[in-house]
Design an enzyme around this catalytic site. Sequence first.
Site, PDB file in Angstrom:
ATOM      1  N   SER A 159       0.822  -1.208   0.000  1.00 10.73           N
ATOM      2  CA  SER A 159       0.000   0.000   0.000  1.00 10.73           C
ATOM      3  C   SER A 159       0.859   1.262   0.000  1.00 10.73           C
ATOM      4  O   SER A 159       2.018   1.255   0.402  1.00 10.73           O
ATOM      5  CB  SER A 159      -0.923   0.014   1.217  1.00 10.73           C
TER       6      SER A 159
HETATM    7  N1  SAH Z   1      -0.548  -4.865   4.293  1.00 10.02           N
HETATM    8  C1  SAH Z   1       0.115  -4.842   2.997  1.00 10.02           C
HETATM    9  C2  SAH Z   1      -0.864  -4.661   1.864  1.00 10.02           C
HETATM   10  C3  SAH Z   1      -1.143  -5.913   1.133  1.00 10.02           C
HETATM   11  S1  SAH Z   1      -2.342  -5.783  -0.153  1.00 10.02           S
HETATM   12  C4  SAH Z   1       1.180  -3.774   3.015  1.00 10.02           C
HETATM   13  O1  SAH Z   1       1.822  -3.596   4.025  1.00 10.02           O
HETATM   14  O2  SAH Z   1       1.438  -3.154   2.026  1.00 10.02           O
HETATM   15  C5  SAH Z   1      -3.692  -6.649   0.570  1.00 10.02           C
HETATM   16  C6  SAH Z   1      -3.496  -8.123   0.810  1.00 10.02           C
HETATM   17  O3  SAH Z   1      -4.747  -8.627   1.276  1.00 10.02           O
HETATM   18  C7  SAH Z   1      -3.141  -8.956  -0.415  1.00 10.02           C
HETATM   19  O4  SAH Z   1      -1.923  -9.604  -0.208  1.00 10.02           O
HETATM   20  C8  SAH Z   1      -4.304  -9.968  -0.518  1.00 10.02           C
HETATM   21  O5  SAH Z   1      -3.890 -11.260  -0.935  1.00 10.02           O
HETATM   22  C9  SAH Z   1      -4.832  -9.984   0.904  1.00 10.02           C
HETATM   23  N2  SAH Z   1      -6.209 -10.443   1.075  1.00 10.02           N
HETATM   24  C10 SAH Z   1      -7.298 -10.187   0.291  1.00 10.02           C
HETATM   25  N3  SAH Z   1      -8.396 -10.794   0.778  1.00 10.02           N
HETATM   26  C11 SAH Z   1      -8.000 -11.454   1.916  1.00 10.02           C
HETATM   27  C12 SAH Z   1      -8.675 -12.279   2.879  1.00 10.02           C
HETATM   28  N4  SAH Z   1      -9.969 -12.579   2.784  1.00 10.02           N
HETATM   29  N5  SAH Z   1      -7.947 -12.766   3.914  1.00 10.02           N
HETATM   30  C13 SAH Z   1      -6.619 -12.498   4.042  1.00 10.02           C
HETATM   31  N6  SAH Z   1      -5.930 -11.742   3.165  1.00 10.02           N
HETATM   32  C14 SAH Z   1      -6.616 -11.223   2.109  1.00 10.02           C
END
Ligand code: SAH
Length: 204
Positions: free
Chosen positions: A51
């Site tokens: 993000s």
């Molecule tokens: N926290 C991260 C952002 C990751 S993007 C950072 O520090 O930048 C969001 C993530 O959410 C993705 O990796 C995606 O696979 C995950 N995601 C989406 N739906 C989900 C669910 N139901 N349970 C767990 N993870 C999920």
Amino acid sequence: MVQRLAQQGLRHEAVLKALTEVERHRFVDSALVAQAYEDTALPIGWGQTISKPSVVGRMLELLCAGRSLPLGRVLEIGTGCGYQAALLARLSREVYSMERVRALHERARELLRPLRIANLHLIWGDGMPGYPAGAPYAGIIAAAGGEAIPAAWLEQLEVGARLVAPAEVSGGQQRLVVIERTVTGWQRQELEGVHFVPLQSGVL
Ligand code: SAH
């Protein structure tokens, strides 16, 4: 990067300190290291992104504002590469971070290993039902947005705790939503528009 975020209005000292301490370049592909401190989301594989720092800072500020730190147990939905999880671990006593894509969960584990963060627990699993084993939580933060906020997340908040997540609002636009649990129920606030990857069910 942190100075720019402060100039743009990020005020929370503990959040700024955490952003200074956790090196974002550790969490991106070597080809993207030069862009690691720009205010932009970057690909982390499997169609997902790390993000944007200003949005991460904003969400952490919303989670922590006006509350004594460290927070107690916090749940993160969407570990991705583990960047926000490392920040949360500096602001909370215990962090449970869930990721549905096994390859990303494992990559986050590897990227986080050298940081030796003892209070961070990574879980491979679907975060839709939350993580009852760690509940109730002092905070819940989601890095992926769906149509609605799962009811299980609201149930797993303790009284006085806050959830910060992207979600669709009327009109189909995605906005940051903050929900605080009170003694009598839940108070919901819809804030600025955001663009997060979709919240998806099941594991990969
Ligand atoms: N926290 C991260 C952002 C990751 S993007 C950072 O520090 O930048 C969001 C993530 O959410 C993705 O990796 C995606 O696979 C995950 N995601 C989406 N739906 C989900 C669910 N139901 N349970 C767990 N993870 C999920």
